[in-house]
Design a protein around this motif. Structure first.
Motif, PDB file in Angstrom:
ATOM      1  N   LEU A 698     -11.747  47.677  44.189  1.00 18.83           N
ATOM      2  CA  LEU A 698     -12.133  46.694  43.178  1.00 18.83           C
ATOM      3  C   LEU A 698     -11.622  45.311  43.555  1.00 18.83           C
ATOM      4  N   ASP A 699     -12.395  44.318  43.156  1.00 16.71           N
ATOM      5  CA  ASP A 699     -11.992  42.931  43.398  1.00 16.71           C
ATOM      6  C   ASP A 699     -11.208  42.431  42.195  1.00 16.71           C
ATOM      7  N   VAL A 700     -10.017  43.039  41.985  1.00 16.32           N
ATOM      8  CA  VAL A 700      -9.138  42.617  40.902  1.00 16.32           C
ATOM      9  C   VAL A 700      -7.858  42.057  41.506  1.00 16.32           C
ATOM     10  N   HIS A 701      -7.271  41.121  40.809  1.00 12.45           N
ATOM     11  CA  HIS A 701      -6.086  40.447  41.335  1.00 12.45           C
ATOM     12  C   HIS A 701      -5.032  40.366  40.235  1.00 12.45           C
ATOM     13  N   PHE A 702      -4.162  41.377  40.205  1.00 11.21           N
ATOM     14  CA  PHE A 702      -3.055  41.425  39.259  1.00 11.21           C
ATOM     15  C   PHE A 702      -1.751  41.148  39.990  1.00 11.21           C
ATOM     16  N   PRO A 703      -0.756  40.603  39.296  1.00  9.49           N
ATOM     17  CA  PRO A 703       0.583  40.542  39.902  1.00  9.49           C
ATOM     18  C   PRO A 703       1.164  41.957  40.019  1.00  9.49           C
ATOM     19  N   MET A 704       2.160  42.114  40.875  1.00  6.87           N
ATOM     20  CA  MET A 704       2.725  43.434  41.143  1.00  6.87           C
ATOM     21  C   MET A 704       3.325  44.074  39.901  1.00  6.87           C
ATOM     22  N   ARG A 708       3.756  48.076  38.548  1.00 12.12           N
ATOM     23  CA  ARG A 708       5.052  48.633  38.185  1.00 12.12           C
ATOM     24  C   ARG A 708       5.026  49.161  36.754  1.00 12.12           C
ATOM     25  N   LYS A 709       4.369  48.440  35.865  1.00 17.99           N
ATOM     26  CA  LYS A 709       4.269  48.884  34.486  1.00 17.99           C
ATOM     27  C   LYS A 709       3.402  50.141  34.383  1.00 17.99           C
ATOM     28  N   LEU A 710       2.364  50.227  35.199  1.00 20.23           N
ATOM     29  CA  LEU A 710       1.545  51.440  35.206  1.00 20.23           C
ATOM     30  C   LEU A 710       2.340  52.655  35.675  1.00 20.23           C
ATOM     31  N   MET A 711       3.344  52.407  36.513  1.00 21.86           N
ATOM     32  CA  MET A 711       4.184  53.497  37.019  1.00 21.86           C
ATOM     33  C   MET A 711       5.394  53.752  36.138  1.00 21.86           C
ATOM     34  N   GLY A 712       5.460  53.078  34.982  1.00 20.43           N
ATOM     35  CA  GLY A 712       6.490  53.397  34.003  1.00 20.43           C
ATOM     36  C   GLY A 712       7.655  52.435  33.912  1.00 20.43           C
ATOM     37  N   LYS A 713       7.600  51.295  34.569  1.00 21.75           N
ATOM     38  CA  LYS A 713       8.703  50.325  34.533  1.00 21.75           C
ATOM     39  C   LYS A 713       8.277  49.070  33.762  1.00 21.75           C
ATOM     40  N   LYS A 714       9.196  48.545  32.976  1.00 15.19           N
ATOM     41  CA  LYS A 714       8.941  47.290  32.269  1.00 15.19           C
ATOM     42  C   LYS A 714       9.115  46.097  33.202  1.00 15.19           C
ATOM     43  N   GLY A 715       8.502  44.988  32.801  1.00 18.22           N
ATOM     44  CA  GLY A 715       8.686  43.760  33.558  1.00 18.22           C
ATOM     45  C   GLY A 715      10.016  43.103  33.230  1.00 18.22           C
ATOM     46  N   THR A 716      10.662  42.532  34.236  1.00 20.10           N
ATOM     47  CA  THR A 716      11.928  41.824  34.054  1.00 20.10           C
ATOM     48  C   THR A 716      11.821  40.435  34.664  1.00 20.10           C
ATOM     49  N   PHE A 717      12.924  39.700  34.574  1.00 19.36           N
ATOM     50  CA  PHE A 717      12.943  38.323  35.073  1.00 19.36           C
ATOM     51  C   PHE A 717      12.475  38.234  36.526  1.00 19.36           C
ATOM     52  N   LEU A 815      -0.896  61.033  41.821  1.00 20.38           N
ATOM     53  CA  LEU A 815      -0.821  59.609  42.169  1.00 20.38           C
ATOM     54  C   LEU A 815       0.585  59.061  42.008  1.00 20.38           C
ATOM     55  N   LYS A 816       1.196  59.318  40.854  1.00 25.34           N
ATOM     56  CA  LYS A 816       2.519  58.765  40.558  1.00 25.34           C
ATOM     57  C   LYS A 816       3.591  59.374  41.446  1.00 25.34           C
ATOM     58  N   TYR A 817       3.375  60.606  41.866  1.00 29.47           N
ATOM     59  CA  TYR A 817       4.342  61.303  42.712  1.00 29.47           C
ATOM     60  C   TYR A 817       4.294  60.797  44.153  1.00 29.47           C
ATOM     61  N   LEU A 818       3.097  60.452  44.619  1.00 33.97           N
ATOM     62  CA  LEU A 818       2.917  60.123  46.035  1.00 33.97           C
ATOM     63  C   LEU A 818       3.113  58.652  46.344  1.00 33.97           C
ATOM     64  N   PHE A 819       2.740  57.770  45.416  1.00 32.33           N
ATOM     65  CA  PHE A 819       2.608  56.358  45.753  1.00 32.33           C
ATOM     66  C   PHE A 819       3.620  55.483  45.011  1.00 32.33           C
ATOM     67  N   ARG A 820       4.039  54.437  45.695  1.00 28.74           N
ATOM     68  CA  ARG A 820       4.850  53.388  45.081  1.00 28.74           C
ATOM     69  C   ARG A 820       3.925  52.313  44.521  1.00 28.74           C
ATOM     70  N   PRO A 821       4.419  51.426  43.640  1.00 28.89           N
ATOM     71  CA  PRO A 821       3.542  50.398  43.053  1.00 28.89           C
ATOM     72  C   PRO A 821       2.794  49.577  44.096  1.00 28.89           C
ATOM     73  N   GLU A 822       3.457  49.239  45.206  1.00 29.56           N
ATOM     74  CA  GLU A 822       2.785  48.454  46.245  1.00 29.56           C
ATOM     75  C   GLU A 822       1.598  49.206  46.834  1.00 29.56           C
ATOM     76  N   GLU A 823       1.731  50.530  46.920  1.00 30.57           N
ATOM     77  CA  GLU A 823       0.652  51.334  47.475  1.00 30.57           C
ATOM     78  C   GLU A 823      -0.460  51.557  46.455  1.00 30.57           C
ATOM     79  N   ILE A 824      -0.118  51.548  45.161  1.00 32.61           N
ATOM     80  CA  ILE A 824      -1.152  51.627  44.123  1.00 32.61           C
ATOM     81  C   ILE A 824      -2.061  50.411  44.202  1.00 32.61           C
TER      82      ILE A 824
END
Length: 905
Positions: A698-704, A708-717, A815-824
């Motif tokens: 897909l031609d989508v452009h999200f920040p990392m 990370r939030k899709l993999m269960g982590k909240k955003g921080t500073f 998916l969540k077991y195999l890949f890190r956020p960068e790989e997602i």
């Protein structure tokens, strides 16, 4: 060193002045030229010839070669006598002793100048040979029972070194009396030492240095390092010594205190007396008082690691002593494996872990001489450690420096690479069946989690789970009737070591060494992913799956495993649908069919997907089949890609207002003031999930931070650095400001935002925030709360709907077991690295074109001359996205064909 080979493969190993060259078997012998006398050890391994080219400066005597010759002899002999193992051991010891005598006869001679033995270096006319040739010849002489000289009186002093080494193992080999007074009159070769301390090692080293004979130290190392009990008791941590205690320790030679004698009594008496059955029982029965009293933290062991490092640093500079470590490890490993497999020794004595800590501090474990026998056997033993022991070892190593973690990582990586390249793996000879590769990978997992645990961790800031569970499929009842259960109903698996440590890979912001260094490319090349995926799903104890260690796999290999999982799930859903149609008479619909109008693509897709999500979410896991109303065409992948492209273009249009676009970063973010309902955000989440599920980019452009939030982590500073770099820099300057924040900046805990109509909205980060000034003391709290609001609270409703849609498709996926956020992100958006040369090599031609056609040549010349931006526009035009798929443009299948047989268009 200059070498000529017919066919070579260079292995990227890091060795101490050693070149390792793997060569295919060929008719001619390789010609190797070296300025100094070479030391070559030919080993024949599964269709490859391995040549270890070791510098003379490293191996003054061919101890390693002699040992390997003896191992070759053992391989040629018959199976050992199971009923009488002691007799077999004595025979092997006698054979080794005789081979050593032949070897020293060929290299040193008997000392008799009038010797008539043609195979003695002292005889007239004897042609001198190097150490390796002498070792091979010694093996031949042993086989034919050749004449063996008696040492001449003038030679007995030097010959005693190797004669004494086996006098205890087989006294019948020689009944001559050695002149011990001429060799060592001190402590009778330290036979009473059964475990080592740093002081003992230095004491023996000094005595051996004075006599210029290190054979007593070699024997002590062989005895202690080949005994599990001796090694476990060695190098224990103790309280710091006073100056008086240190002085008394230096004055000791033979006198020991009673505690040392008691500990020595519990240790093994000699290497020859060890056996797998006795080692565990003695270790369980004998335990020093120190073991019982000493209480250790979860990440502590009783061994003094720094002392072990100092000892290795002193001893490994001597090549003869280094060979003793090698031989001892070969003898030690099978006994340790037996102890851990059958005797549950770690549960009785947690100090057993000291053994692995001490061995892994050997900086030469990755050297070629260890790769053939010693290291594979040790890895097999280490892989038998129970989960609690692995976790403790992980916690200990997590305190090591990045260089030490990298050294251990390279040790196991080199063994994997060595085994992969020196064998011919295929679909019939799977790499999964190679015990050494499997064991090394399991050991590498411990180092990997130590790397994670020792990095920059964020174990907090986890996203809350969805309050409403995703509805189960109505097909579950039918599956139960068919005797089946929905696979992975509880979600994807979790690594047991992760659970034991209480940490996840996604908790690590920055590891000690990059995650990419754990990927083993040679292993990825030979791995049969279809077979490996089968082992992963079946979860049998007999078959190992490398998908259980995803850190060693690259994104391309893991994506292939995910592809198999998706396709099998699609087939399963299709089969269930067929069964439903037969049982209940429903209309057969094995695909996820979407019929949409181009002018109303969002509305049509939203209505259809919402209905599916409410009625039967399992249908989302069927293969996607898109049809545009009023248009003919069969969806074989191209129509689906166009559908995704049109949906993304419309839903990310800033005019709709669902997402905001940052011109500086060129990234989209959720619009906290959007008037769109949650269903729209659920739709885009489903679209992202379907794109992964159907292998589309897909031609989508999200920040990392989104991944990370899709993999269960909240955003921080820290996530603001790429999500909103301007705000990040402002807050960073606030934290680093050296003046008085309250007086100079006059900021409060109230912030403002602008809605779509340009109106300013105020928000209190704390209750009555407009009355709380930001000071030097509370500015970090202000920054944390500001980041929490921007990345989490302000978009909580929108993101939850988005994540819910994504999980509707991927909730049962690994998916969540195999890949890190960068790989997602790589899976969804593709890679930014564009290699058009690879695209040219994989492009196919049809309709009369070929790679030599004039138009095709001009096409590629023109394309290669484009600027980077023009190339991205070309890729956008042809594929719908300006990024390459996982694995690069070489994975993109492009066909250039004529527009009819009668045209050149």
């Amino acid at each position: 060193m200059a070498a000529r080979f017919s066919t070579t493969q260079q292995l990227p190993l890091i060795n101490r002045g050693t070149t390792v060259i793997y060569q295919q078997k060929c008719a001619t012998v390789p010609i190797i030229q070296q300025t100094t006398r070479p030391s070559l050890v030919p080993l024949f391994l599964s269709g490859f010839t391995l040549w270890f080219c070791i510098r003379t400066a490293q191996m003054s005597q061919s101890v390693l070669t002699l040992n390997l010759c003896f191992l070759l002899l053992i391989r040629e002999q018959e199976e050992p006598d199971i009923e009488n193992p002691e007799a077999s051991r004595m025979k092997r010891a006698a054979a080794k002793h005789l081979i050593e005598r032949y070897y020293h006869q060929l290299t040193e001679g008997c000392g008799n100048e009038s010797c008539s033995n043609s195979w003695c270096a002292s005889s007239v006319g004897f042609s001198r040979m190097d150490n390796n040739a002498a070792a091979v010849k010694a093996l031949e002489l042993y086989k034919v029972n050749a004449k063996l000289c008696d040492p001449h009186p003038s030679k007995k002093g030097t010959a005693s070194t190797y004669l004494e080494s086996s006098a205890h193992s087989n006294s019948a080999c020689s009944n001559r009396k050695l002149n011990h007074k001429d060799v060592h009159a001190v402590r009778d070769n330290f036979k009473d030492i059964n475990y080592l301390t740093e002081e003992k090692v230095y004491e023996i080293l000094d005595i051996c240095g004075e006599k210029e004979d290190y054979s007593p130290l070699i024997r002590v190392i062989g005895r202690v390092f080949s005994s599990a009990e001796g090694l476990v008791q060695s190098f224990r941590r103790s309280k710091p010594h006073t100056k008086e205690e240190l002085k008394s320790l230096q004055e000791k030679d033979e006198d020991k205190d009673e505690d040392e004698k008691e500990a020595a009594a519990c240790s093994a008496t000699a290497m020859e007396e060890d056996s797998p059955t006795s080692s565990s029982s003695r270790l369980g029965e004998c335990s020093s008082g120190e073991n019982d009293v000493q209480k250790l933290a979860p990440d502590e062991v009783s061994v003094d690691v720094e002392a072990v490092r100092r000892v290795y640093e002193r001893l490994l500079s001597n090549e003869k002593i280094e060979a003793a470590f090698l031989n001892a490890l070969v003898y030690l490993s099978p006994n340790v494996e037996c102890d851990l497999t059958y005797h549950n020794v770690y549960s009785r004595d947690p100090n057993y872990l000291n053994l692995f800590v001490i061995v892994m501090e050997n900086n030469n474990l990755h050297s070629p001489e260890y790769l053939e026998i010693a290291l594979p056997q040790f890895c097999k033993a280490m892989s038998k450690l129970p989960l609690a022991a692995q976790a403790k070892l992980t916690r200990l190593w997590s305190h090591y420096s990045a260089e030490q973690i990298r050294r251990m990582m390279e040790t196991f990586q080199q063994l994997i690479t060595f085994k992969v390249i020196s064998n011919e793996f295929s679909s019939r000879n799977l790499v999964n069946d190679d015990d050494a590769v499997v064991a090394a990978t399991k050991c590498l997992k411990i180092v990997y989690y130590a790397n994670v645990l020792g990095g920059d961790l964020d174990t907090e800031n986890n996203e809350d789970e969805d309050e409403e569970p995703i509805p189960e499929s109505s097909e579950l009842t039918l599956q139960e009737l068919l005797g089946e259960e929905r696979r992975n109903k509880k979600g994807p698996r979790v690594d047991p070591l992760e659970t034991e440590l209480g940490v996840r890979t996604n908790d690590c912001r920055r590891p000690l060494i990059p995650f990419e260094e754990f990927v083993n490319e040679p292993l990825n090349e030979v791995l049969e992913m279809d077979k490996d995926y089968t082992f992963f799903k079946v979860e049998t104890e007999n078959k190992f799956s490398f998908m259980t260690c995803p850190f060693v796999l690259n994104a391309v290999t893991k994506n292939l495993g995910l592809y198999y999982d998706n396709r099998i799930r699609m087939y399963s859903e299709r089969r269930i649908t067929v069964l439903y149609s037969l049982v209940q008479g429903q209309q057969l619909n094995p695909y996820l069919r979407l019929k949409v109008r181009r002018d109303h693509i969002i509305d049509d897709a939203l209505v259809r997907l919402e209905m599916i999500a409410m009625e039967n979410p399992a249908d989302l896991k069927k293969q996607l089949y898109v049809e545009f109303e009023g248009e003919q065409g069969v969806d074989e992948g191209g129509v689906s890609k166009e559908f995704f492209q049109l949906v993304v273009e419309e839903i990310f249009n800033p005019d709709i207002g669902m997402f905001t676009y940052d011109e500086h970063t060129r990234l989209f973010w959720f619009n906290s003031s959007s008037f769109e309902n949650e269903g729209q955000y659920t739709l885009i989440g489903i679209v992202l999930g379907l794109a992964i599920y159907n292998n589309c980019i897909l031609d989508v452009h999200f920040p990392m931070v989104v991944y990370r939030k899709l993999m269960g982590k909240k955003g921080t500073f820290r996530d603001l650095a790429d999500a909103n770099p301007v705000l990040y820099q402002s807050l960073k300057e606030l934290v680093e400001y050296e003046g008085n924040v309250e007086e100079d900046m006059m900021i409060t805990f109230q912030i403002s935002q602008t809605d779509p109509f340009g109106n300013r909205l105020m928000y209190d980060l704390r209750e009555n925030g407009d009355k709380i000034p930001v000071t030097n003391e509370n500015r970090k709290d202000f920054v944390a709360l500001y980041s929490e609001y921007i990345l989490n609270k302000s978009v909580e409703k929108q993101f939850k709907a988005f994540r819910r849609g994504f999980h509707m498709v991927t909730n049962e996926s690994p998916l969540k077991y195999l890949f890190r956020p960068e790989e997602i992100e790589l899976l969804i958006c593709g890679s930014r690295n564009l290699d058009f040369q690879a695209l040219e090599e994989t492009t196919e031609y049809d309709g009369g074109y070929n790679k030599d056609s004039r138009i095709i040549k001009e096409f590629w010349e023109t394309l290669h001359s484009f600027s980077e931006e023009q190339k991205r526009l070309f890729l956008q035009f042809t594929t719908g996205t300006d990024r390459a798929p996982v694995g690069g443009l070489g994975k993109l299948k492009m066909i250039i064909a004529k527009n009819g047989p009668d045209t050149d268009r």
